[in-house]
Design an enzyme around this catalytic site. Structure first.
Site, PDB file in Angstrom:
ATOM      1  N   ASP A 185       0.844  -1.185   0.000  1.00  0.00           N
ATOM      2  CA  ASP A 185       0.000   0.000   0.000  1.00  0.00           C
ATOM      3  C   ASP A 185       0.891   1.250   0.000  1.00  0.00           C
ATOM      4  O   ASP A 185       1.809   1.346  -0.814  1.00  0.00           O
ATOM      5  CB  ASP A 185      -0.963  -0.055   1.198  1.00  0.00           C
ATOM      6  CG  ASP A 185      -2.030   1.024   1.176  1.00  0.00           C
ATOM      7  OD1 ASP A 185      -2.992   0.890   0.422  1.00  0.00           O
ATOM      8  OD2 ASP A 185      -1.863   2.015   1.920  1.00  0.00           O
ATOM      9  N   TYR A 226      -1.933  11.177   2.656  1.00  0.00           N
ATOM     10  CA  TYR A 226      -2.676  11.483   1.431  1.00  0.00           C
ATOM     11  C   TYR A 226      -2.685  12.979   1.117  1.00  0.00           C
ATOM     12  O   TYR A 226      -3.198  13.377   0.069  1.00  0.00           O
ATOM     13  CB  TYR A 226      -4.129  11.013   1.573  1.00  0.00           C
ATOM     14  CG  TYR A 226      -4.294   9.512   1.607  1.00  0.00           C
ATOM     15  CD1 TYR A 226      -4.458   8.786   0.431  1.00  0.00           C
ATOM     16  CD2 TYR A 226      -4.297   8.816   2.818  1.00  0.00           C
ATOM     17  CE1 TYR A 226      -4.625   7.403   0.462  1.00  0.00           C
ATOM     18  CE2 TYR A 226      -4.460   7.440   2.856  1.00  0.00           C
ATOM     19  CZ  TYR A 226      -4.621   6.742   1.675  1.00  0.00           C
ATOM     20  OH  TYR A 226      -4.778   5.381   1.698  1.00  0.00           O
ATOM     21  N   HIS A 237      -6.883  -6.527  -1.422  1.00  0.00           N
ATOM     22  CA  HIS A 237      -5.827  -5.594  -1.056  1.00  0.00           C
ATOM     23  C   HIS A 237      -5.025  -6.075   0.153  1.00  0.00           C
ATOM     24  O   HIS A 237      -3.834  -5.785   0.263  1.00  0.00           O
ATOM     25  CB  HIS A 237      -6.439  -4.226  -0.775  1.00  0.00           C
ATOM     26  CG  HIS A 237      -5.420  -3.168  -0.505  1.00  0.00           C
ATOM     27  ND1 HIS A 237      -4.530  -2.738  -1.467  1.00  0.00           N
ATOM     28  CD2 HIS A 237      -5.126  -2.462   0.616  1.00  0.00           C
ATOM     29  CE1 HIS A 237      -3.741  -1.814  -0.958  1.00  0.00           C
ATOM     30  NE2 HIS A 237      -4.079  -1.629   0.310  1.00  0.00           N
TER      31      HIS A 237
END
Length: 353
Positions: A114, A258, A318
């Protein structure tokens, strides 16, 4: 400076190191019973912690490698700096470099998942002389385009990455921190029949399909608190551990990863066009809806990472490290055992030597 403590339930050491980046970092370490061939530095992503590698540690040590798994900046028992800029990629990579320096480690094999995958691809370009080899799970290599600001492009056409725009809002932090247990229940899940049924049973399909920025939340449309059973990839102890970790750290730090897309691009921009010449492993997951296996081809990874070995886990999403650990471990450890750790210096650009 390093502080250590033993844990009675696991054969690993929990340690803390004061880094030159100004934070204290918690990490877990484990060593093989014989002299280690090298060190594997495992880098986790969102929303995770060192604990996301719990199924890999013993397999990697059995393959003959020392293992380091930090709680990244903003996560778990590592410090949580208070400004968004404190989570730019330049500092995240500097944390890993400083941890290596504190421990006297010259080179590592990088393993990332990730956001951890993004970090290691950036790290190997910035500090190629500190890397022996590199392995990523789910996260492909995104070549830097020096002309296109990715933040501008994402805001104009986010598509399936719309959640990243939502994560840039204050409301996102409020949403995730409202109930860390529920957030973990929704976020860390497998893709098997039981998990899929449990999620769909109490979800609103119409809301789930809408982008988070449109419906006003990442979790909106998913089962309400108390309606969703624990994922089959987590034990009750696992769920409790994750819940406690995020209750401690909060979500400002994790979400701030982010919030530095443009800063990260500016930092990587001078290296645009640079290939990764190290020995590399890419493990894709057939059921990852965002970091799709097809991206290896669409991003032309074999050209950018010419020594890449590509392995695929079809029946995993994921969270492949936790959903299909045996298959993932076979790929990682099989690759580790074949590494030629004597040729790392040949990967260093002439300008770095």
């Amino acid at each position: 400076m390093v502080e250590s403590r033993n844990t009675s339930s696991l054969p690993w050491r929990h340690e803390r190191a004061l880094l030159c980046t100004g934070i204290t970092m918690h990490y877990v370490s484990a060593s093989p019973s014989v002299a280690a061939k090298g060190t594997v530095l495992c880098v986790h992503g969102f929303p995770d912690s060192w604990y996301g590698y719990r199924h890999q540690i013993n397999s990697i040590t059995a393959a003959g490698f020392h293992v380091l798994v930090p709680d990244q900046r903003g996560y778990g028992e590592t410090d949580v700096p208070s400004t968004i800029e404190d989570y730019r990629m330049e500092l995240l990579c500097a944390d890993m470099l400083s941890l290596m320096d504190v421990l006297g480690i010259q080179r590592v094999v990088l393993l990332g998942h990730d956001w951890g995958g993004t970090l290691i691809w950036n790290f190997v370009q910035q500090y190629p002389f500190r890397v022996s080899a590199i392995a990523a799970v789910c996260t492909p290599f995104f070549p830097t385009n020096p002309k296109d600001n990715p933040w501008v492009k994402m805001r104009a056409n986010p598509g399936r990455f719309d959640y990243q725009l939502w994560f840039n809002t204050a409301e996102a932090q409020d949403e995730l921190e409202r109930d860390p247990r529920h957030t973990t229940l929704c976020a860390i899940r497998g893709t098997g029949e039981r998990d899929s049924h449990a999620m769909l049973q109490h979800s609103d399909p119409e809301l789930v399909a809408r982008p988070p920025t449109e419906k006003g939340g990442w979790l909106v449309g998913l089962p309400a608190p108390g309606k969703l059973e624990r994922s089959e990839i987590l034990s009750e102890a696992d769920l409790n551990y994750y819940t406690a970790q995020f209750a401690r750290s909060g979500y400002f730090g994790p979400l701030s990863w982010y919030r530095n897309v443009e800063r990260n691009w500016l930092w990587m921009r001078p290296l645009a066009g640079q290939k990764v010449k190290h020995q590399a492993l890419m493990v894709t997951a057939g059921r990852d809806p965002v970091l799709k296996a097809s991206m290896v081809k669409s991003l032309n990874m074999q050209t950018w990472v010419p020594r890449m070995v590509h392995k695929h886990v079809e029946e995993a999403g994921h969270w492949a490290l936790q959903e299909q650990p045996q298959q993932v471990n076979e790929y990682i450890c099989g690759w580790l055992k074949k590494l030629d750790l004597s040729d790392a210096a040949t990967c260093i650009p002439a300008s770095k030597m």
